[in-house]
Design a protein around this motif. Sequence first.
Motif, PDB file in Angstrom:
ATOM      1  N   ALA A 187      47.023  -1.143  14.259  1.00  0.00           N
ATOM      2  CA  ALA A 187      47.757  -1.617  13.077  1.00  0.00           C
ATOM      3  C   ALA A 187      46.827  -2.090  11.972  1.00  0.00           C
ATOM      4  O   ALA A 187      47.291  -2.462  10.887  1.00  0.00           O
ATOM      5  N   GLY A 188      45.522  -2.089  12.222  1.00  0.00           N
ATOM      6  CA  GLY A 188      44.568  -2.514  11.207  1.00  0.00           C
ATOM      7  C   GLY A 188      44.426  -4.012  11.100  1.00  0.00           C
ATOM      8  O   GLY A 188      43.952  -4.531  10.077  1.00  0.00           O
ATOM      9  N   LYS A 189      44.807  -4.750  12.153  1.00  0.00           N
ATOM     10  CA  LYS A 189      44.731  -6.215  12.144  1.00  0.00           C
ATOM     11  C   LYS A 189      43.565  -6.737  12.977  1.00  0.00           C
ATOM     12  O   LYS A 189      43.434  -7.939  13.156  1.00  0.00           O
ATOM     13  N   SER A 190      42.752  -5.825  13.482  1.00  0.00           N
ATOM     14  CA  SER A 190      41.603  -6.213  14.306  1.00  0.00           C
ATOM     15  C   SER A 190      40.503  -5.183  14.081  1.00  0.00           C
ATOM     16  O   SER A 190      40.777  -4.037  13.701  1.00  0.00           O
ATOM     17  N   SER A 191      39.259  -5.576  14.323  1.00  0.00           N
ATOM     18  CA  SER A 191      38.131  -4.676  14.057  1.00  0.00           C
ATOM     19  C   SER A 191      37.364  -4.286  15.312  1.00  0.00           C
ATOM     20  O   SER A 191      36.317  -3.654  15.215  1.00  0.00           O
ATOM     21  N   SER A 192      37.875  -4.652  16.483  1.00  0.00           N
ATOM     22  CA  SER A 192      37.131  -4.337  17.705  1.00  0.00           C
ATOM     23  C   SER A 192      38.075  -4.125  18.879  1.00  0.00           C
ATOM     24  O   SER A 192      39.241  -4.537  18.845  1.00  0.00           O
ATOM     25  N   LEU A 193      37.530  -3.467  19.898  1.00  0.00           N
ATOM     26  CA  LEU A 193      38.233  -3.276  21.164  1.00  0.00           C
ATOM     27  C   LEU A 193      37.251  -3.583  22.293  1.00  0.00           C
ATOM     28  O   LEU A 193      36.023  -3.425  22.117  1.00  0.00           O
TER      29      LEU A 193
END
Length: 623
Positions: A187-193
Amino acid sequence: MTSDNHSQAKCNAAIAKAIVAYREGLTKPIRMDSSTCGDDYIEASQSFICKALSEHDFNLYARVRDISRAAAEMVRLGQLSSAKLRFQQARNFVNENNFTEELRLLAESRISQAEAFLFFTDKNFEQVKCNILRSLEYDETLELKFKYDIFHIQRVHLLHLWMRSLIAEEALEAACNLANQLILYVAGKSSSLPIGRIWSKSLAEAMPLKFRLAMIARVFSEVCRIFVHYRRHGASQSELQIQKLLSCWNCWQVDGLHLEHKEIVWWSQLQVALSRQDHIGALDYIVKILADGRGHSLAWYATVLDLTDICIESNLPKTRLFLQQVEADADHMKRLSTELLPADFRRFLATCQPEHRHKSFSKHSQNEKKFMLFNVGLPRTGTSSIMSIFSNYRSATEYMEAESVRTITAYNRGELTRDEFKDFIVARCKDADLEVDTASFNHFFLPVLVEQYTQAIYIMTVRACLPWCNSFIKLLYRWRQSYLEKGIEMPYWMTDYGQLFFGQFSWEPYESEQVLRRMVPEILPAFIRCWSRLNYDILTKLVDQKHLIVQTEQISTAIDKMAHFSGVPIETLTTLSHINRAPEDYDLLLGLDPVALQHLLQENISASMHTFLKRNNISHLAR
């Protein structure tokens, strides 16, 4: 009225409103489609690979892809030993040919991901994760070094597979946590996994929106399954565990989720209300979800199950009727593919009454088959109409269409043995458990059907030759236009299927209506030959079988014949025929020289087929 009585009355009214919402939502079209199930991404990625590789390299890649797909089909059929041999065959093919680095990465990624399914089925979850990590590494290199930007969503999908492995291991909190992170990232609300490398907000936002929404829906569906399964199979402290799961699941509270994610927000708020035993608050969200209809995830079905739990607890007489309705509706939902409604959800819906919950589930255990009928007519001959006419029985059209066509073409290419082909057909029939199985590809199954099901009966729908050619050509044109509008190439299995029908086959004539009209005289002979060859092949296989030939143009007037043939009362059949009639906007054959048409028919229809047509009073030209 006491406070308790007032609360009970309010709850009863809310239950009644929720039951109405269920009925309303059930009538709305299902919004989950091929894009939600990932088909659009598969075709887009194949189109990208086709353009990225030379024709020679793409043919090598396609060989690996097709072997891997055949192996995956064997896994679905439980043929794990055969599948392992196929995966080894794919790796041997890679090693025996001169693959470039790019081509080798594509091939190894394909094999590793498909093989993960084998290990998943075999419950070897550590090996599943090893294969996923290998595929991630291959895809990272393809994305960064060879500019395969489209593979970013595939890398996310690999983590989705990791999450499914966690669920299978019953590491539910870890699975919920990973699902939460996946949705926030996509959703584009985080920059990492947490698994793999080279993730960023910019890469996530660069993914096409339709693929992002489809991935979010698929991950969210897995979360719905976690909660549904736990509420039905969890320990006595299930609500405590639900609280723990909810603590891992907070993506729905993030501001700015896309409007398409409203079912995530509503469903999550519903779970919070249920965990607090706030049935009135829960019912408010149940009404919203059910009235909105079946969306892009499994949330609607999960919510129906939550409503059935509340109904059982309320023990109201009217809820008993509702539970019976849900079970009956679940029986009708057998027509849905397992991608749209997984078998476990269908089982829960079909056994939602308390006395049924702990019984071993058979799709129709209380309603044994009255007969077993296959419609073996060609496409565009009324297969959907036969399903509709027998809709009061267990009837479905095109059941497992994509899987069946892929299996038929793989068998035709020599990639499956006859025993493997037979096993697929038997497994499909067992899964469908139909009284009336009507599919435009059933005629390819005929040798196995007559061998395996000696009590089966057959309807063969036959359409006059020229109307069939006109209808089938227009169908191929509509298919081609739908994929052109999406900007992706035709699915490989559709092209293979075309070759199975016509020998040499190309989508070139279907690029535009102008091109099609110009090329109709050129392609028409192949359609006439196909019509003659396949129909006569069906007839020869039915000679010793109980069968009824029904002309497409006479389906609506042949209902009494079909009732007598199948041994059912005529009043149990419906008059809803021609439900899949194509729009009669134009006739591609109009304007062609009638004399030339007659010459084409005489030249391309076999003498044996001419005899059959004359004996059954079927005209080539009937409309």
